[in-house]
Design a protein around this motif. Structure first.
Motif, PDB file in Angstrom:
ATOM      1  N   GLY A 131       0.805  -1.211   0.000  1.00  0.00           N
ATOM      2  CA  GLY A 131       0.000   0.000   0.000  1.00  0.00           C
ATOM      3  C   GLY A 131       0.842   1.266   0.000  1.00  0.00           C
ATOM      4  O   GLY A 131       0.502   2.251  -0.656  1.00  0.00           O
ATOM      5  N   LEU A 132       1.968   1.253   0.718  1.00  0.00           N
ATOM      6  CA  LEU A 132       2.805   2.451   0.806  1.00  0.00           C
ATOM      7  C   LEU A 132       3.610   2.699  -0.452  1.00  0.00           C
ATOM      8  O   LEU A 132       3.867   3.854  -0.815  1.00  0.00           O
ATOM      9  N   THR A 133       4.023   1.633  -1.128  1.00  0.00           N
ATOM     10  CA  THR A 133       4.947   1.789  -2.252  1.00  0.00           C
ATOM     11  C   THR A 133       4.289   1.695  -3.622  1.00  0.00           C
ATOM     12  O   THR A 133       4.800   2.273  -4.582  1.00  0.00           O
ATOM     13  N   ARG A 134       3.183   0.958  -3.733  1.00  0.00           N
ATOM     14  CA  ARG A 134       2.607   0.701  -5.056  1.00  0.00           C
ATOM     15  C   ARG A 134       1.189   1.233  -5.234  1.00  0.00           C
ATOM     16  O   ARG A 134       0.596   1.059  -6.285  1.00  0.00           O
ATOM     17  N   ARG A 135       0.612   1.837  -4.219  1.00  0.00           N
ATOM     18  CA  ARG A 135      -0.755   2.364  -4.324  1.00  0.00           C
ATOM     19  C   ARG A 135      -0.776   3.816  -3.899  1.00  0.00           C
ATOM     20  O   ARG A 135       0.084   4.286  -3.161  1.00  0.00           O
ATOM     21  N   THR A 136      -1.788   4.533  -4.361  1.00  0.00           N
ATOM     22  CA  THR A 136      -1.962   5.939  -4.001  1.00  0.00           C
ATOM     23  C   THR A 136      -3.422   6.191  -3.675  1.00  0.00           C
ATOM     24  O   THR A 136      -4.302   5.379  -3.988  1.00  0.00           O
ATOM     25  N   GLY A 137      -3.666   7.329  -3.037  1.00  0.00           N
ATOM     26  CA  GLY A 137      -5.031   7.779  -2.811  1.00  0.00           C
ATOM     27  C   GLY A 137      -5.854   6.820  -1.975  1.00  0.00           C
ATOM     28  O   GLY A 137      -5.406   6.281  -0.963  1.00  0.00           O
ATOM     29  N   HIS A 138      -7.074   6.597  -2.438  1.00  0.00           N
ATOM     30  CA  HIS A 138      -8.029   5.788  -1.685  1.00  0.00           C
ATOM     31  C   HIS A 138      -7.568   4.338  -1.556  1.00  0.00           C
ATOM     32  O   HIS A 138      -7.787   3.705  -0.515  1.00  0.00           O
ATOM     33  N   GLU A 139      -6.940   3.788  -2.597  1.00  0.00           N
ATOM     34  CA  GLU A 139      -6.496   2.399  -2.540  1.00  0.00           C
ATOM     35  C   GLU A 139      -5.408   2.215  -1.487  1.00  0.00           C
ATOM     36  O   GLU A 139      -5.377   1.215  -0.776  1.00  0.00           O
ATOM     37  N   ARG A 140      -4.508   3.185  -1.374  1.00  0.00           N
ATOM     38  CA  ARG A 140      -3.485   3.109  -0.327  1.00  0.00           C
ATOM     39  C   ARG A 140      -4.132   3.149   1.053  1.00  0.00           C
ATOM     40  O   ARG A 140      -3.789   2.349   1.936  1.00  0.00           O
ATOM     41  N   THR A 141      -5.086   4.055   1.239  1.00  0.00           N
ATOM     42  CA  THR A 141      -5.774   4.148   2.532  1.00  0.00           C
ATOM     43  C   THR A 141      -6.483   2.851   2.871  1.00  0.00           C
ATOM     44  O   THR A 141      -6.456   2.388   4.014  1.00  0.00           O
ATOM     45  N   LEU A 142      -7.112   2.236   1.875  1.00  0.00           N
ATOM     46  CA  LEU A 142      -7.861   1.006   2.110  1.00  0.00           C
ATOM     47  C   LEU A 142      -6.929  -0.124   2.542  1.00  0.00           C
ATOM     48  O   LEU A 142      -7.219  -0.862   3.498  1.00  0.00           O
ATOM     49  N   LEU A 143      -5.792  -0.275   1.864  1.00  0.00           N
ATOM     50  CA  LEU A 143      -4.849  -1.333   2.228  1.00  0.00           C
ATOM     51  C   LEU A 143      -4.258  -1.097   3.617  1.00  0.00           C
ATOM     52  O   LEU A 143      -4.079  -2.040   4.398  1.00  0.00           O
ATOM     53  N   LEU A 144      -3.959   0.152   3.936  1.00  0.00           N
ATOM     54  CA  LEU A 144      -3.404   0.448   5.256  1.00  0.00           C
ATOM     55  C   LEU A 144      -4.435   0.217   6.356  1.00  0.00           C
ATOM     56  O   LEU A 144      -4.092  -0.223   7.460  1.00  0.00           O
ATOM     57  N   LYS A 145      -5.698   0.504   6.070  1.00  0.00           N
ATOM     58  CA  LYS A 145      -6.741   0.222   7.055  1.00  0.00           C
ATOM     59  C   LYS A 145      -6.873  -1.281   7.278  1.00  0.00           C
ATOM     60  O   LYS A 145      -7.044  -1.737   8.419  1.00  0.00           O
ATOM     61  N   GLY A 146      -6.811  -2.053   6.204  1.00  0.00           N
ATOM     62  CA  GLY A 146      -6.867  -3.507   6.357  1.00  0.00           C
ATOM     63  C   GLY A 146      -5.704  -4.034   7.171  1.00  0.00           C
ATOM     64  O   GLY A 146      -5.869  -4.897   8.043  1.00  0.00           O
ATOM     65  N   THR A 147      -4.503  -3.495   6.898  1.00  0.00           N
ATOM     66  CA  THR A 147      -3.335  -3.907   7.678  1.00  0.00           C
ATOM     67  C   THR A 147      -3.489  -3.523   9.139  1.00  0.00           C
ATOM     68  O   THR A 147      -3.194  -4.318  10.049  1.00  0.00           O
ATOM     69  N   GLY A 148      -3.934  -2.298   9.375  1.00  0.00           N
ATOM     70  CA  GLY A 148      -4.119  -1.849  10.752  1.00  0.00           C
ATOM     71  C   GLY A 148      -5.124  -2.699  11.505  1.00  0.00           C
ATOM     72  O   GLY A 148      -4.933  -3.007  12.686  1.00  0.00           O
ATOM     73  N   LEU A 149      -6.184  -3.115  10.815  1.00  0.00           N
ATOM     74  CA  LEU A 149      -7.199  -3.951  11.461  1.00  0.00           C
ATOM     75  C   LEU A 149      -6.608  -5.294  11.876  1.00  0.00           C
ATOM     76  O   LEU A 149      -6.837  -5.781  12.989  1.00  0.00           O
ATOM     77  N   GLY A 150      -5.830  -5.911  10.987  1.00  0.00           N
ATOM     78  CA  GLY A 150      -5.219  -7.192  11.313  1.00  0.00           C
ATOM     79  C   GLY A 150      -4.192  -7.093  12.426  1.00  0.00           C
ATOM     80  O   GLY A 150      -4.154  -7.929  13.330  1.00  0.00           O
ATOM     81  N   LEU A 151      -3.353  -6.041  12.383  1.00  0.00           N
ATOM     82  CA  LEU A 151      -2.337  -5.876  13.415  1.00  0.00           C
ATOM     83  C   LEU A 151      -2.956  -5.505  14.760  1.00  0.00           C
ATOM     84  O   LEU A 151      -2.466  -5.910  15.814  1.00  0.00           O
ATOM     85  N   LEU A 152      -4.056  -4.742  14.735  1.00  0.00           N
ATOM     86  CA  LEU A 152      -4.709  -4.370  15.986  1.00  0.00           C
ATOM     87  C   LEU A 152      -5.302  -5.581  16.687  1.00  0.00           C
ATOM     88  O   LEU A 152      -5.352  -5.627  17.919  1.00  0.00           O
ATOM     89  N   LEU A 153      -5.774  -6.550  15.908  1.00  0.00           N
ATOM     90  CA  LEU A 153      -6.297  -7.761  16.535  1.00  0.00           C
ATOM     91  C   LEU A 153      -5.208  -8.455  17.347  1.00  0.00           C
ATOM     92  O   LEU A 153      -5.425  -8.851  18.501  1.00  0.00           O
ATOM     93  N   VAL A 154      -4.027  -8.578  16.743  1.00  0.00           N
ATOM     94  CA  VAL A 154      -2.911  -9.229  17.435  1.00  0.00           C
ATOM     95  C   VAL A 154      -2.399  -8.345  18.572  1.00  0.00           C
ATOM     96  O   VAL A 154      -2.165  -8.807  19.692  1.00  0.00           O
ATOM     97  N   ALA A 155      -2.250  -7.046  18.295  1.00  0.00           N
ATOM     98  CA  ALA A 155      -1.753  -6.133  19.324  1.00  0.00           C
ATOM     99  C   ALA A 155      -2.717  -6.044  20.496  1.00  0.00           C
ATOM    100  O   ALA A 155      -2.283  -5.916  21.655  1.00  0.00           O
ATOM    101  N   GLY A 156      -4.023  -6.107  20.217  1.00  0.00           N
ATOM    102  CA  GLY A 156      -4.988  -6.076  21.301  1.00  0.00           C
ATOM    103  C   GLY A 156      -4.831  -7.268  22.223  1.00  0.00           C
ATOM    104  O   GLY A 156      -4.925  -7.137  23.454  1.00  0.00           O
ATOM    105  N   HIS A 157      -4.575  -8.443  21.643  1.00  0.00           N
ATOM    106  CA  HIS A 157      -4.361  -9.636  22.462  1.00  0.00           C
ATOM    107  C   HIS A 157      -3.076  -9.503  23.291  1.00  0.00           C
ATOM    108  O   HIS A 157      -3.072  -9.817  24.494  1.00  0.00           O
ATOM    109  N   LYS A 158      -2.017  -9.018  22.666  1.00  0.00           N
ATOM    110  CA  LYS A 158      -0.758  -8.839  23.400  1.00  0.00           C
ATOM    111  C   LYS A 158      -0.910  -7.793  24.500  1.00  0.00           C
ATOM    112  O   LYS A 158      -0.382  -7.949  25.608  1.00  0.00           O
ATOM    113  N   THR A 159      -1.630  -6.720  24.179  1.00  0.00           N
ATOM    114  CA  THR A 159      -1.840  -5.669  25.166  1.00  0.00           C
ATOM    115  C   THR A 159      -2.623  -6.194  26.361  1.00  0.00           C
ATOM    116  O   THR A 159      -2.320  -5.878  27.523  1.00  0.00           O
TER     117      THR A 159
END
Length: 498
Positions: A131-159
């Motif tokens: 998302g950071l290197t190959r996408r721009t605009g809305h598509e970049r935001t969408l991929l980063l939101k998906g990544t954040g959602l997945g990482l937050l699930l794991v981080a929430g458990h660790k937290t």
């Protein structure tokens, strides 16, 4: 008289008018990210002060070393993949499996700890890099939101794990005697359900252990159902289960620090070992005496008040109401099973469950209002839930003896105030949904049609596209997605929710 032509604001990379709230929302998300990062860093520092690693270290080490929970990492990957197409999902799963096989062979050769899940984490991080290197605009935001959602699930458990360790290290005494006394007003439900499970074991206990332990899996399935159209619509719904789940896990452990409780099976049962006051649960009710803080070990988490398993099960039940009949029945089953397990296994008192219900509905209302807009009813409900929750904790702490002496008064009163919050939530949620359904769809000039219309439309050849464009320019044709014939630029498409 000649009039100055109306200036049309520039369009963004999706061909739509830039929403007036885009930049404030970007600032809000940035601020939320900074606060979250600061919280994780602070938690890491505190954890290291007590001699163990924090959530950042634990999640970072799983890039290379054997993960603590492989299914959790693949659950995070599943949430990330909601933004991908089916072809991309198959590629992502293949890459994750391939990486895990390589790690498995290397660990087998080195005789290291064996587990899986590194491949899932690698793919989630890879989606962020893409998302950071190959996408721009809305598509970049969408991929980063998906990544954040997945990482937050794991981080929430660790937290959550780090929070529990901190509660056991920082709270030398527990307040179980206070909650046990207050629970007399509710007829000591943990003792009653505990005897019932002992009489019906092993069938009842076997089923309830699965229900209690697989609550995150059930929540993930409901969350994936709610996010199933993200890849098609290229947007996340304004509100979904995962948001409330994560917020409950973030705020709940902070209450543990204020009101540390270990549960009847530890304070009054065999699991407490030498630290238990007596071996009373579930056969003998604890005596009603002047309650005092109980010294306890530095290992057992103080994770009872409120019952977060109850809060999560209530949230799962609420969000399953929008699904199919099978999902609604499953949500009901998981709620009843979780409440029975929390009491019957001696993990919670009845007072914990009431606090968990109020806590869940208050957080759910706040998250829904943050997504759809704050109205008067939502503000009143959040204020009501917060007040009732604080009143419950204060009464458990300062009035337990009076509650035990007058169960005919305080028992119905506890149920009444909890029922009032439930009733207010149902009314507010129904009214908010009806208001959203009555809202007219905004007509944004030049906005693309809804995905449903795009899917149902037949593919057009270039000549048809040119004709349609000419008709739209002259205002003599019918445009896909317009409300009436000949109205250029009108559309019934739903606004983008980001």
């Amino acid at each position: 008289m000649m009039t100055e032509p109306t200036r049309i604001p520039p369009r963004d990379d999706r061909g739509t008018q830039p929403a007036p709230w885009r930049w404030p929302r970007v600032v809000l998300w940035t601020a939320a990210g900074v606060v979250t990062l600061g919280f994780l860093v602070a938690l890491e520092i505190v954890a290291r002060g007590y001699g163990f690693s924090g959530p950042i270290t634990e999640q970072s080490r799983e890039v290379i070393f054997a993960p603590e929970s492989g299914p959790l990492l693949y659950g995070g990957l599943a949430l990330t993949m909601v933004v991908l197409t089916w072809r991309q999902r198959l590629i992502a799963l293949g890459v994750a499996a391939g990486v895990d096989i390589v790690f498995f062979l290397v660990r087998w050769a080195l005789d290291a700890d064996m587990n899986f899940g590194n491949g899932a984490l690698w793919v989630v991080l890879g989606v962020a890099v893409l998302g950071l290197t190959r996408r721009t605009g809305h598509e970049r935001t969408l991929l980063l939101k998906g990544t954040g959602l997945g990482l937050l699930l794991v981080a929430g458990h660790k937290t959550g794990d780090t929070w529990l360790l901190i509660t056991s290290k920082t709270r030398a005494t527990v307040l179980d005697a206070y909650v046990a006394a207050a629970d007399h007003a509710l007829a000591d439900p943990s003792w009653l359900v505990g005897r019932f499970l002992n009489a019906t074991a092993p069938v009842s206990t076997g089923i309830l252990h699965v229900v209690y332990g697989q609550l995150p899996l059930a929540a993930a399935l409901v969350g994936l159902y709610q996010l199933r159209r993200v890849a098609v619509e290229r947007r996340f719904p304004a509100h979904h289960l995962v948001r409330t789940f994560l917020m409950i896990g973030l705020l709940g452990p902070a209450i543990y620090m204020i009101f540390p409780v270990v549960g009847p099976v530890f304070a009054y049962g065999t699991d407490g070992g030498a630290w238990a006051t007596a071996n009373l649960w579930p056969d003998t009710l604890p005596p009603v005496t002047d309650p005092r803080p109980i010294p306890f070990d530095g290992i057992t988490p103080r994770n009872c008040m409120p019952s977060l398993h109850t809060a999560w099960a209530v949230t799962l039940f609420v969000h399953s109401r929008d699904g199919s009949r099978a999902m609604r029945w499953a949500g009901t089953f998981w709620l009843v099973g979780t409440l029975t397990a929390t009491l019957g296994f001696g993990y919670h008192y009845g007072a914990d469950l009431l606090a968990g219900v109020v806590f869940a509905l208050t957080i759910e209302t706040a998250m829904r209002c943050s997504a759809h807009g704050w109205d008067r009813a939502g503000v009143r409900l959040v204020a009501l839930g917060t007040t009732v929750f604080a009143a419950l904790l204060a009464s458990y702490r300062w009035l337990p003896t009076e509650m035990a002496a007058r169960p005919w008064l305080f028992g119905p009163l506890l149920l009444l105030v909890t029922g009032a919050v439930i009733y207010a939530y149902v009314r507010t949620a129904r009214a908010a949904r009806a208001a959203r359904e009555r809202e007219p769809k905004p007509e944004v000039p030049g906005q693309r049609p809804a995905p449903e219309a795009e899917e149902s439309a037949e593919p057009a050849d270039p000549t048809d596209a040119a004709g349609a464009a000419e008709a739209a320019t002259t205002g003599t044709g019918t445009t896909i997605g317009t409300g009436t014939t000949g109205e250029s630029g009108a559309t019934d498409a739903k606004p983008e929710l980001v």
